[in-house]
Structures are given as structure tokens and as C-alpha cells.
Design a protein around this motif. Structure first.
Motif, PDB file in Angstrom:
ATOM      1  N   ALA A 302      -6.408   8.618   6.974  1.00 51.40           N
ATOM      2  CA  ALA A 302      -6.189   7.888   8.216  1.00 51.40           C
ATOM      3  C   ALA A 302      -5.757   6.457   7.918  1.00 51.40           C
ATOM      4  O   ALA A 302      -6.032   5.912   6.847  1.00 51.40           O
ATOM      5  CB  ALA A 302      -7.476   7.881   9.052  1.00 51.40           C
ATOM      6  N   GLN A 303      -5.060   5.839   8.864  1.00 50.42           N
ATOM      7  CA  GLN A 303      -4.624   4.455   8.688  1.00 50.42           C
ATOM      8  C   GLN A 303      -5.799   3.533   8.996  1.00 50.42           C
ATOM      9  O   GLN A 303      -5.976   3.019  10.083  1.00 50.42           O
ATOM     10  CB  GLN A 303      -3.435   4.136   9.583  1.00 50.42           C
ATOM     11  N   GLN A 304      -6.611   3.342   7.985  1.00 51.03           N
ATOM     12  CA  GLN A 304      -7.794   2.493   8.066  1.00 51.03           C
ATOM     13  C   GLN A 304      -8.157   2.099   6.643  1.00 51.03           C
ATOM     14  O   GLN A 304      -7.530   2.539   5.693  1.00 51.03           O
ATOM     15  CB  GLN A 304      -8.957   3.257   8.707  1.00 51.03           C
ATOM     16  N   LEU A 305      -9.153   1.247   6.506  1.00 51.41           N
ATOM     17  CA  LEU A 305      -9.584   0.868   5.170  1.00 51.41           C
ATOM     18  C   LEU A 305     -10.363   2.015   4.532  1.00 51.41           C
ATOM     19  O   LEU A 305     -11.177   2.667   5.174  1.00 51.41           O
ATOM     20  CB  LEU A 305     -10.455  -0.383   5.222  1.00 51.41           C
ATOM     21  N   HIS A 306     -10.104   2.245   3.263  1.00 52.60           N
ATOM     22  CA  HIS A 306     -10.839   3.228   2.470  1.00 52.60           C
ATOM     23  C   HIS A 306     -11.388   2.509   1.247  1.00 52.60           C
ATOM     24  O   HIS A 306     -10.627   2.013   0.426  1.00 52.60           O
ATOM     25  CB  HIS A 306      -9.928   4.380   2.033  1.00 52.60           C
ATOM     26  N   MET A 307     -12.712   2.424   1.136  1.00 51.83           N
ATOM     27  CA  MET A 307     -13.373   1.717   0.041  1.00 51.83           C
ATOM     28  C   MET A 307     -12.878   0.262  -0.044  1.00 51.83           C
ATOM     29  O   MET A 307     -12.833  -0.341  -1.112  1.00 51.83           O
ATOM     30  CB  MET A 307     -13.161   2.447  -1.295  1.00 51.83           C
ATOM     31  N   GLY A 308     -12.476  -0.281   1.108  1.00 56.18           N
ATOM     32  CA  GLY A 308     -12.010  -1.662   1.143  1.00 56.18           C
ATOM     33  C   GLY A 308     -10.545  -1.836   0.807  1.00 56.18           C
ATOM     34  O   GLY A 308     -10.102  -2.972   0.620  1.00 56.18           O
ATOM     35  N   TYR A 309      -9.764  -0.753   0.745  1.00 55.22           N
ATOM     36  CA  TYR A 309      -8.338  -0.851   0.445  1.00 55.22           C
ATOM     37  C   TYR A 309      -7.512  -0.436   1.649  1.00 55.22           C
ATOM     38  O   TYR A 309      -7.831   0.534   2.338  1.00 55.22           O
ATOM     39  CB  TYR A 309      -7.967   0.037  -0.755  1.00 55.22           C
ATOM     40  N   GLY A 310      -6.433  -1.177   1.878  1.00 53.99           N
ATOM     41  CA  GLY A 310      -5.488  -0.820   2.918  1.00 53.99           C
ATOM     42  C   GLY A 310      -4.237  -0.240   2.291  1.00 53.99           C
ATOM     43  O   GLY A 310      -3.824  -0.654   1.200  1.00 53.99           O
ATOM     44  N   ARG A 311      -3.622   0.704   2.973  1.00 53.48           N
ATOM     45  CA  ARG A 311      -2.440   1.388   2.446  1.00 53.48           C
ATOM     46  C   ARG A 311      -1.335   1.404   3.488  1.00 53.48           C
ATOM     47  O   ARG A 311      -1.575   1.722   4.666  1.00 53.48           O
ATOM     48  CB  ARG A 311      -2.790   2.825   2.055  1.00 53.48           C
ATOM     49  N   LEU A 312      -0.133   1.065   3.055  1.00 53.63           N
ATOM     50  CA  LEU A 312       1.065   1.236   3.844  1.00 53.63           C
ATOM     51  C   LEU A 312       1.983   2.168   3.070  1.00 53.63           C
ATOM     52  O   LEU A 312       2.196   1.965   1.868  1.00 53.63           O
ATOM     53  CB  LEU A 312       1.778  -0.108   4.087  1.00 53.63           C
ATOM     54  N   ALA A 313       2.513   3.173   3.705  1.00 51.64           N
ATOM     55  CA  ALA A 313       3.390   4.125   3.017  1.00 51.64           C
ATOM     56  C   ALA A 313       4.462   4.598   3.980  1.00 51.64           C
ATOM     57  O   ALA A 313       4.174   4.935   5.132  1.00 51.64           O
ATOM     58  CB  ALA A 313       2.600   5.309   2.481  1.00 51.64           C
ATOM     59  N   ALA A 314       5.697   4.609   3.493  1.00 53.08           N
ATOM     60  CA  ALA A 314       6.818   5.114   4.283  1.00 53.08           C
ATOM     61  C   ALA A 314       7.942   5.462   3.318  1.00 53.08           C
ATOM     62  O   ALA A 314       8.131   4.786   2.299  1.00 53.08           O
ATOM     63  CB  ALA A 314       7.289   4.071   5.296  1.00 53.08           C
ATOM     64  N   GLY A 315       8.677   6.518   3.640  1.00 48.26           N
ATOM     65  CA  GLY A 315       9.735   6.934   2.739  1.00 48.26           C
ATOM     66  C   GLY A 315       9.185   7.225   1.356  1.00 48.26           C
ATOM     67  O   GLY A 315       8.229   7.984   1.194  1.00 48.26           O
ATOM     68  N   ARG A 316       9.750   6.602   0.337  1.00 49.67           N
ATOM     69  CA  ARG A 316       9.317   6.793  -1.046  1.00 49.67           C
ATOM     70  C   ARG A 316       8.466   5.625  -1.538  1.00 49.67           C
ATOM     71  O   ARG A 316       8.217   5.503  -2.733  1.00 49.67           O
ATOM     72  CB  ARG A 316      10.545   6.961  -1.955  1.00 49.67           C
ATOM     73  N   THR A 317       8.028   4.752  -0.620  1.00 48.12           N
ATOM     74  CA  THR A 317       7.360   3.516  -1.009  1.00 48.12           C
ATOM     75  C   THR A 317       5.898   3.528  -0.584  1.00 48.12           C
ATOM     76  O   THR A 317       5.561   3.965   0.512  1.00 48.12           O
ATOM     77  CB  THR A 317       8.058   2.303  -0.362  1.00 48.12           C
ATOM     78  N   SER A 318       5.040   3.048  -1.481  1.00 48.16           N
ATOM     79  CA  SER A 318       3.621   2.891  -1.149  1.00 48.16           C
ATOM     80  C   SER A 318       3.156   1.493  -1.530  1.00 48.16           C
ATOM     81  O   SER A 318       3.581   0.944  -2.554  1.00 48.16           O
ATOM     82  CB  SER A 318       2.771   3.935  -1.896  1.00 48.16           C
ATOM     83  N   VAL A 319       2.300   0.929  -0.703  1.00 50.43           N
ATOM     84  CA  VAL A 319       1.673  -0.374  -0.960  1.00 50.43           C
ATOM     85  C   VAL A 319       0.176  -0.204  -0.781  1.00 50.43           C
ATOM     86  O   VAL A 319      -0.276   0.369   0.224  1.00 50.43           O
ATOM     87  CB  VAL A 319       2.198  -1.460   0.003  1.00 50.43           C
TER      88      VAL A 319
END
Length: 577
Positions: A302-319
Motif C-alpha cells: 500500500a502507498q504508506q510508510l513501511h518500517m518508516g520507509y516511503g516508496r514512489l514507483a512508476a514505470g521502470r523507476t523506484s524511489v
């Protein structure tokens, strides 16, 4: 106080040795009653290196053909974990030929002769659990063709280690070390005749730790993604061993695995590796895929914090971004001052990284790797967002870090946004760091903004005092973007942009607005398993804050002629000492 810490460590070591010797007086196991299938993924190339006499311990390469692993390990003070945990057995098993089997058998028998009476530094609960799991999982490999005396020595030592674990598992630090100790007890109890009595107590303790050490969000106190993978891997091994032995699997164990999986997916980059935070690396190749497949949970995080980490992902890119307070308590000794640091991966290629853990290269590299300038975020010159100090036990721990870290996910016209803030510089400079990241829906661009600002009137006197200390020249700051070693960087457009070229041919362009200077500087990539730190570069934006608010805008975007997908067949994870 340091003497007290040394005395405590010495006492623990002596108690471990004492219980190892006492355990040898118990009744030995005589045979297997069942053996779990090996789940460990070894590395064929490393196995061949071992057979050639090339031993790699904590960044030290010992080239000694014809020498046993124990003679080689004796030359390196920090070789205990790599040698006595028997992880190298996975690599020899991956080779699997007669030469590898004979080497594994000889080195195991030599360990029994040299250290089986409790001698050496390998008698700790976590290392013993790790060692015993591999002895049992690779049992047929170790005993094939062995004579009666060698087989009896194997079972006698395995039983001794199981008894030792039953007495000393409580001495293991909560978290991964205790999970290793308890998993070793369960493996031994299920597999060795005469050790059955150790199964139920170990399962009871393991289920308790699953409830107390693995949070509701699937995280662990250390916030180390690689350590979380190791925990999940152990739990999947235990789950499989229990099922193979027709033993009921506790609901708490199953629930813990299903809590962990979304968190690992959230901190996984598009190249399949884990984000490098708080001492963790990308993880051993293949282990994450195997663990996720064993649990069978294919849900998207889900688009939320996991263990204090945020994730943005789209196409072939992840942050992946660190958006929480640093680890506290016992985990503060391993944590990094990385609040609001980011990593970016495009396809199979990391682009922006953190320097990583320098622990395998010595205490100075370890200390440097934990500081804020070793992470891809903003820092005030000479100050980390969390400070490192020596505690009463002589450990270097994080202290005086952010007390409040805020974040919010949202949507923008052409993508998604993650807005964050931390107050790690508020006490010293009256400043709060605010970072906003906007990723386009196709993953081809990331726009960022870093803001240093006072939040209320009470912060302004602190800022004024810090400004006075700089003789009104401004508070110096830097925003750093550490590049992966395989990225080629060059200043373009008269210094107005930086071109970042991947080995696949993909090109990203970095631009900024608000910094007084943008330059390329040397950096390092601290990677476990390497002989030395790898040289790389970093993009550095720098300037000085003269007012109550300083804003720096920057962007990363793929060059317009970069295709949506590239044929990228070169293996970026190939073994290279």
C-alpha cells in the motif's frame, strides 16, 4: 564505563565456552530422523574461489592455496562471523563436485578438532544456530562417503551445539541473532535423533519473538531492510522444516511472515535489490525472491510508510526514502543518520544511492558511513541529523536525532507526491528540513524540493545564534546525491546540468535551482563482500542560509531520446572482488 563493557563481554564469552564444554557431556545424536531440503542459495563463483585458496573475510582477501579455511581465518581478526557461521558451506555446495565435498568435510572435521570443545570465538548463540542449520541442511553433502569415525564426530558435535543453544539462546540479542539461535534449535530437534525435546521450547520462544520483535507494520527495531530479509528467510526455513516433519506450524509464525512481506516489497527497488539503509545492503542474490515465493503473498504494498520507509514507483523507476526517526535502544548502535535520504533505481540499474555500511572495512569507514553526508539528503556542514556518541557500554550510538518526522502521500497533476519533514537541526540551528518529491506517472522524471526553514518565532533566536557563530556569512549546507559506481557523470551546459549515463545507455539529466554552487565530487560505495570501497562520484549542491527560509529545487529526468524500455542484459550484480 568501557571497562565495565569489556568485563561484561568477557563474562559472556566465558559463559559460552563453559556451556559449550558442559554440553559435550550429554548424549550424542546417532543419526538423522529427518533432514530438511537445503534452502540456502550459494554462489558457484565464490565456491570456486574457496577451492582455489582465495578466502574473503570482512573485506580482507587471503590468497593461500593449500591452506584450510581455519588457517586463513586466523590471519584476520574480524573473520569469526564469516568463517564460524559456515555460510561458505552454501558456496561449496553450489559447486557440488567431489573436490568441493572433500573440502567441506575436511574443514568441518577440522573445526570439530580445533573448536569443538568450546574454544575459539565461534561459540555464540547466533553463530551456533547459523552453523547448525547449515550442518543439517547440507548433512548428506557432509556425510557422503565419510567413514564411521567422521560420522560419529559430526553427530556428536551437532548434538553438543543443540544442547548449547538450549542453554544459551537467551544470551542472544533480541532480533536476528535470537531468531538464528532458535531456528538452529528447531532444525536440530526436528532432524537429529535424541534432540526432539528441544523442539517445543524453541517454537514457543520463536512464536513469542514473532509477536514482540516483528511490528504490526512488518518491521523490526533496527529498521535494517537486509536484516528483515534474513529474519523472513529464517522463518520460511523453519516453516518448511516443520511442514516436512509433519509438525504443526504456529499461527503466529505464519502471521509474522505475512506482515513482513509487504514491507520487504516496499523497500525493494526495481532491480530486485533492497534499499541500503541502517547498515543493510541489497541482500544476497536470489534470497528475496525465494523468501517471497515461499510465503506466496503477491500483493502490492500500500502507498504508506513501511518500517518508516516511503516508496514512489512508476514505470521502470523506484524511489525509497527514510521517513522515520533513527533506530533507538539497542539498535541505535547500528543505525545511520539518514533521515529523509533517498535512493533511486531505474530498471536494473541503481542511479542514486547511499554510501552504505562501511563496517567490513574497519571502524573509521563504519563511522563515516553512518554520518548524514554519506547519504543522499541535505546536511548542515559539520553536523549530522543525528549525532554519534559513545554510550556507557562503550558503543557508538545515535543520539540527539530527530524527535518528530512527518510525511504525507498525495497526488499531483501528472503523478504522485511524498512530502516529508524532520526536526534534526532544530535544536542546534532552529531549522527544520522539509523535502518534497514528485514522480511523474511514467517514472521518467522526479522533481524535488529541499527547504530549510524556521517553523515558528521560537526557532528564530536559535537560527540567529547559529548565524552569529558563522560571523553572519550564512549557515553552510549541502544536498548530496551519491551515484552508483557504474554511473558516468559529466557537467553539461556550462555547469547548469549534470548528465548521468548508465551502462545500459540510459541517460538522466540533473538540474537545480536555488543552490549557489553545483559540482561533482568524489564519493565511495561501501559494499559488503568487496576488498575495498569502490570509488564513485556525487552531485553536490551547496550554499549558505542567510534568512529564515532557504529553498533548493532540483530535478532528475530521462533524456528525451531515451526509449521507454532498454535491452539491458549485462549483469550489474556479477561477482567481482
Amino acid at each position: 564505563m568501557v571497562e565495565t563493557s569489556d568485563f561484561k563481554s568477557r563474562r559472556v564469552r566465558l559463559m559460552n565456552q563453559l556451556h559449550a564444554r558442559l554440553a559435550a557431556r550429554g548424549s550424542p545424536a546417532t543419526a538423522f530422523q529427518s533432514t530438511p531440503e537445503p534452502k540456502m542459495i550459494g554462489h558457484f563463483a565464490r565456491g570456486r574461489q574457496l577451492l582455489a585458496g582465495n578466502f574473503l573475510f570482512s573485506g580482507h582477501l587471503i590468497e593461500a592455496p593449500g591452506v584450510t579455511i581455519w588457517d586463513a581465518a586466523a590471519r584476520v581478526d574480524t573473520a569469526t562471523e564469516a568463517a564460524h557461521g559456515f555460510n561458505w558451506l552454501d558456496d561449496l555446495a553450489a559447486v557440488g563436485d567431489n573436490k568441493a565435498r572433500i573440502a567441506a568435510q575436511d574443514w568441518m572435521q577440522e573445526w570439530i578438532v580445533r573448536f569443538g570443545n568450546g574454544a575459539g570465538t565461534g561459540w555464540t548463540p547466533d553463530l551456533t544456530g547459523r552453523r547448525l542449520i547449515r550442518w543439517i541442511a547440507h548433512g548428506f553433502f557432509l556425510l557422503r562417503g565419510a567413514d564411521k569415525a567422521a560420522s560419529e564426530a559430526y553427530f556428536r558435535s551437532a548434538a553438543q551445539q543443540a544442547v548449547f543453544l538450549s542453554r544459551r539462546w537467551k544470551a542472544a540479542r533480541a532480533g536476528l541473532p535470537r531468531f538464528e539461535a532458535l531456528a538452529g534449535m528447531i532444525y536440530a530437534g526436528l532432524s537429529l535423533q535424541g534432540m526432539e525435546r528441544h523442539v517445543q521450547p524453541a517454537i514457543a520462544m520463536l512464536t513469542r519473538d514473532c509477536a514482540t520483535q516483528i511490528g504490526a507494520d512488518g518491521g523490526i527495531p533496527s529498521r535494517n531492510p537486509e536484516e528483515l530479509l534474513d529474519v523472513l528467510t529464517l522463518l520460511t526455513w523453519v516453516d518448511a522444516a516443520l511442514r516436512d516433519a509433519k509438525h504443526p506450524v504456529p499461527d503466529e509464525l505464519t502471521a509474522a511472515m505475512h506482515r513482513i512481506v509487504p514491507t520487504l516489497r516496499a523497500v525493494r527497488h526495481s532491480d530486485g535489490g533492497l534499499a541500503r539503509f541502517h547498515g543493510g545492503g541489497r541482500g544476497l542474490d536470489g534470497w528475496l525472491d525465494q523468501a517471497l515465493a515461499a510465503v506466496g503473498d503477491l500483493g502490492k504494498p500500500a502507498q504508506q510508510l513501511h518500517m518508516g520507509y516511503g516508496r514512489l514507483a512508476a514505470g521502470r523507476t523506484s524511489v525509497v526514502v527514510d521517513v522515520a526517526e533513527p533506530p533507538a535502544g539497542a539498535s541505535a548502535a547500528e543505525g545511520h543518520a539518514s533521515t529523509l535520504a533517498l535512493e533511486l533505481t531505474s530498471g536494473r540499474r541503481p542511479l542514486i544511492v547511499n554510501c552504505g555500511s562501511g563496517a567490513s572495512f574497519g571502524p573509521e569507514w563504519r563511522r563515516a558511513g553512518r554520518a548524514t553526508p554519506s547519504h543522499s539528503t541535505l546536511s548542515i556542514e559539520g553536523v549530522s541529523s543525528s549525532r554519534i556518541a559513545v554510550n556507557g557500554s562503550g558503543q557508538e550510538v545515535l543520539t540527539d536525532g530527530p524527535k518528530e518526522v512527518q510525511s504525507e502521500f498525495g497526488e499531483v497533476a501528472d503523478g504522485v507526491r511524498l512530502a516529508m519533514a524532520h526536526d534534526g537541526y532544530r535544536r542546534t540551528h532552529g531549522l527544520t528540513h522539509v523535502r518534497t518529491l514528485d514522480m511523474t506517472a511514467d517514472g521518467r522524471a522526479l522533481a524535488g524540493e529541499d527547504l530549510l526553514t524556521t517553523l515558528d518565532a521560537a526557532d528564530e533566536p536559535r537560527f540567529d545564534k547559529a548565524l552569529d557563530a558563522e560571523t553572519l556569512q550564512g549557515i553552510p549546507w549541502s544536498v548530496r546525491f551519491h551515484l552508483h559506481p557504474e554511473v558516468e557523470a559529466a557537467l553539461d551546459l556550462g555547469g547548469a546540468a549534470v548528465s548521468l549515463t548508465q551502462k545500459s545507455g540510459e541517460i538522466w539529466v540533473f538540474r537545480q535551482d536555488g543552490a549557489q554552487q553545483m559540482r561533482l565530487e568524489p564519493s565511495v560505495y561501501l559494499e559488503n563482500g568487496r576488498l575495498r570501497p569502490r570509488a564513485t562520484q556525487q552531485v553536490v549542491l551547496s550554499g549558505r542560509s542567510l534568512s529564515y527560509a532557504t529553498r533548493i529545487r532540483w530535478s532528475l529526468s530521462k533524456a528525451q531520446d531515451t526509449p521507454l524500455a532498454l535491452r539491458d542484459i549485462d549483469d550489474p550484480t556479477a561477482l567481482d572482488f
